[in-house]
Design an enzyme around this catalytic site. Sequence first.
Site, PDB file in Angstrom:
ATOM      1  N   GLY A  46       2.275  -1.938  -9.380  1.00 24.81           N
ATOM      2  CA  GLY A  46       2.420  -0.822  -8.449  1.00 24.81           C
ATOM      3  C   GLY A  46       3.086  -1.288  -7.174  1.00 24.81           C
ATOM      4  O   GLY A  46       3.194  -2.502  -6.930  1.00 24.81           O
ATOM      5  N   GLN A  51       4.494  -1.336   1.786  1.00 21.63           N
ATOM      6  CA  GLN A  51       4.799  -2.742   1.479  1.00 21.63           C
ATOM      7  C   GLN A  51       6.268  -3.087   1.691  1.00 21.63           C
ATOM      8  O   GLN A  51       6.610  -4.257   1.834  1.00 21.63           O
ATOM      9  CB  GLN A  51       4.403  -3.068   0.025  1.00 21.63           C
ATOM     10  CG  GLN A  51       2.900  -3.026  -0.201  1.00 21.63           C
ATOM     11  CD  GLN A  51       2.568  -3.283  -1.643  1.00 21.63           C
ATOM     12  OE1 GLN A  51       2.634  -2.372  -2.468  1.00 21.63           O
ATOM     13  NE2 GLN A  51       2.226  -4.514  -1.989  1.00 21.63           N
ATOM     14  N   CYS A  92      -2.199  -8.645  -5.224  1.00 19.80           N
ATOM     15  CA  CYS A  92      -1.322  -7.782  -4.437  1.00 19.80           C
ATOM     16  C   CYS A  92      -0.019  -8.515  -4.153  1.00 19.80           C
ATOM     17  O   CYS A  92      -0.045  -9.689  -3.775  1.00 19.80           O
ATOM     18  CB  CYS A  92      -2.006  -7.406  -3.121  1.00 19.80           C
ATOM     19  SG  CYS A  92      -1.029  -6.309  -2.095  1.00 19.80           S
ATOM     20  N   LEU A  93       1.087  -7.812  -4.315  1.00 23.87           N
ATOM     21  CA  LEU A  93       2.385  -8.425  -4.034  1.00 23.87           C
ATOM     22  C   LEU A  93       2.502  -8.825  -2.562  1.00 23.87           C
ATOM     23  O   LEU A  93       3.311  -9.700  -2.237  1.00 23.87           O
ATOM     24  CB  LEU A  93       3.514  -7.453  -4.407  1.00 23.87           C
ATOM     25  CG  LEU A  93       3.607  -7.106  -5.897  1.00 23.87           C
ATOM     26  CD1 LEU A  93       4.625  -5.988  -6.119  1.00 23.87           C
ATOM     27  CD2 LEU A  93       3.975  -8.344  -6.723  1.00 23.87           C
ATOM     28  N   HIS A 134      -5.775   1.198  -5.056  1.00 19.14           N
ATOM     29  CA  HIS A 134      -5.193   0.046  -4.344  1.00 19.14           C
ATOM     30  C   HIS A 134      -3.941   0.489  -3.563  1.00 19.14           C
ATOM     31  O   HIS A 134      -3.760   0.117  -2.399  1.00 19.14           O
ATOM     32  CB  HIS A 134      -4.870  -1.043  -5.373  1.00 19.14           C
ATOM     33  CG  HIS A 134      -4.134  -2.232  -4.857  1.00 19.14           C
ATOM     34  ND1 HIS A 134      -4.685  -3.503  -4.825  1.00 19.14           N
ATOM     35  CD2 HIS A 134      -2.870  -2.377  -4.366  1.00 19.14           C
ATOM     36  CE1 HIS A 134      -3.801  -4.346  -4.321  1.00 19.14           C
ATOM     37  NE2 HIS A 134      -2.681  -3.694  -4.039  1.00 19.14           N
ATOM     38  N   GLU A 135      -3.081   1.287  -4.214  1.00 18.16           N
ATOM     39  CA  GLU A 135      -1.837   1.735  -3.549  1.00 18.16           C
ATOM     40  C   GLU A 135      -2.133   2.721  -2.424  1.00 18.16           C
ATOM     41  O   GLU A 135      -1.496   2.663  -1.359  1.00 18.16           O
ATOM     42  CB  GLU A 135      -0.886   2.382  -4.564  1.00 18.16           C
ATOM     43  CG  GLU A 135      -0.495   1.543  -5.769  1.00 18.16           C
ATOM     44  CD  GLU A 135      -0.029   0.151  -5.449  1.00 18.16           C
ATOM     45  OE1 GLU A 135       0.412  -0.087  -4.316  1.00 18.16           O
ATOM     46  OE2 GLU A 135      -0.131  -0.727  -6.325  1.00 18.16           O
ATOM     47  N   HIS A 138      -2.970   0.995   0.676  1.00 16.34           N
ATOM     48  CA  HIS A 138      -1.788   0.534   1.434  1.00 16.34           C
ATOM     49  C   HIS A 138      -1.277   1.619   2.381  1.00 16.34           C
ATOM     50  O   HIS A 138      -0.921   1.337   3.530  1.00 16.34           O
ATOM     51  CB  HIS A 138      -0.649   0.144   0.483  1.00 16.34           C
ATOM     52  CG  HIS A 138      -0.757  -1.220  -0.118  1.00 16.34           C
ATOM     53  ND1 HIS A 138      -0.801  -2.376   0.633  1.00 16.34           N
ATOM     54  CD2 HIS A 138      -0.797  -1.625  -1.411  1.00 16.34           C
ATOM     55  CE1 HIS A 138      -0.871  -3.421  -0.181  1.00 16.34           C
ATOM     56  NE2 HIS A 138      -0.882  -2.995  -1.428  1.00 16.34           N
TER      57      HIS A 138
HETATM   58  O1  GNR Z   1       0.712  -6.079  -9.343  1.00 15.41           O
HETATM   59  C1  GNR Z   1      -0.403  -5.707  -8.969  1.00 15.41           C
HETATM   60  N1  GNR Z   1      -1.483  -5.930  -9.752  1.00 15.41           N
HETATM   61  C2  GNR Z   1      -2.745  -5.407  -9.513  1.00 15.41           C
HETATM   62  C3  GNR Z   1      -3.801  -5.916 -10.250  1.00 15.41           C
HETATM   63  C4  GNR Z   1      -5.084  -5.419 -10.061  1.00 15.41           C
HETATM   64  C5  GNR Z   1      -5.297  -4.413  -9.158  1.00 15.41           C
HETATM   65  C6  GNR Z   1      -4.252  -3.902  -8.405  1.00 15.41           C
HETATM   66  C7  GNR Z   1      -2.977  -4.386  -8.577  1.00 15.41           C
HETATM   67  S1  GNR Z   1      -1.658  -3.728  -7.658  1.00 15.41           S
HETATM   68  C8  GNR Z   1      -0.539  -5.083  -7.639  1.00 15.41           C
HETATM   69  C9  GNR Z   1       0.786  -4.688  -7.035  1.00 15.41           C
HETATM   70  C10 GNR Z   1       0.583  -4.326  -5.585  1.00 15.41           C
HETATM   71  O2  GNR Z   1       0.408  -5.125  -4.711  1.00 15.41           O
HETATM   72  N2  GNR Z   1       0.552  -3.063  -5.284  1.00 15.41           N
HETATM   73  O3  GNR Z   1       0.309  -2.688  -4.017  1.00 15.41           O
HETATM   74 NI    NI Z   2      -0.874  -4.249  -3.154  1.00 17.54          NI
END
Ligand code: GNR
Ligand code: NI
Length: 168
Positions: A46, A51, A92-93, A134-135, A138
Amino acid sequence: MAILKILEFPDPRLRTIAKPVAHFDAALLKLVDDMIETMYEADGVGLAATQVDVHKRLLVIDVSEDRNEPLVFVNPEITVLDDSLREVKEGCLSVPGFYEPVTRPEHILVRAQDKQGNAFELQPEGLLAVCIQHELDHLNGKLFVDYVSALKRQRIRSKLEKQQRQPA
Ligand code: GNR
Ligand code: NI
């Protein structure tokens, strides 16, 4: 299309609260395409606009095995449907190289608009439900490291700051 630069913790721009998308125009379609390309290039499931330093309420996700089913959520809202929780190890990236367990509601309802502005609803399961939360965090300036202990968060911050001073 273009690959966008992903901000990394503890960059203060990751704390910005994103504003609703008001115009469904060609610029939005280009941003969506660039975010999807950036997500695939970075091997993420995601990516939130925050980001890539764009503070609009927009996120892209692809939880498919073949990485060919991108989902776009504009102005997403979540309703928690019951009290059940699930713990999943998240990454998270914007926090590269760190993975920690996070507990979140398991059953949610998502209301959003697609890239054309059409409203839709979804009751996601599994990794998709985790990823949408999670997104959405952000877009509200929140990171998964905010759910871990202050000690762990400080260790992650120190290691990333050191890496950022000595780029590869
Ligand atoms: O790539 C991603 N993997 C992930 C794994 C477990 C829970 C959430 C994520 S999101 C993350 C990509 C990202 O940072 N999205 O904001
Ligand atoms: Ni993330």
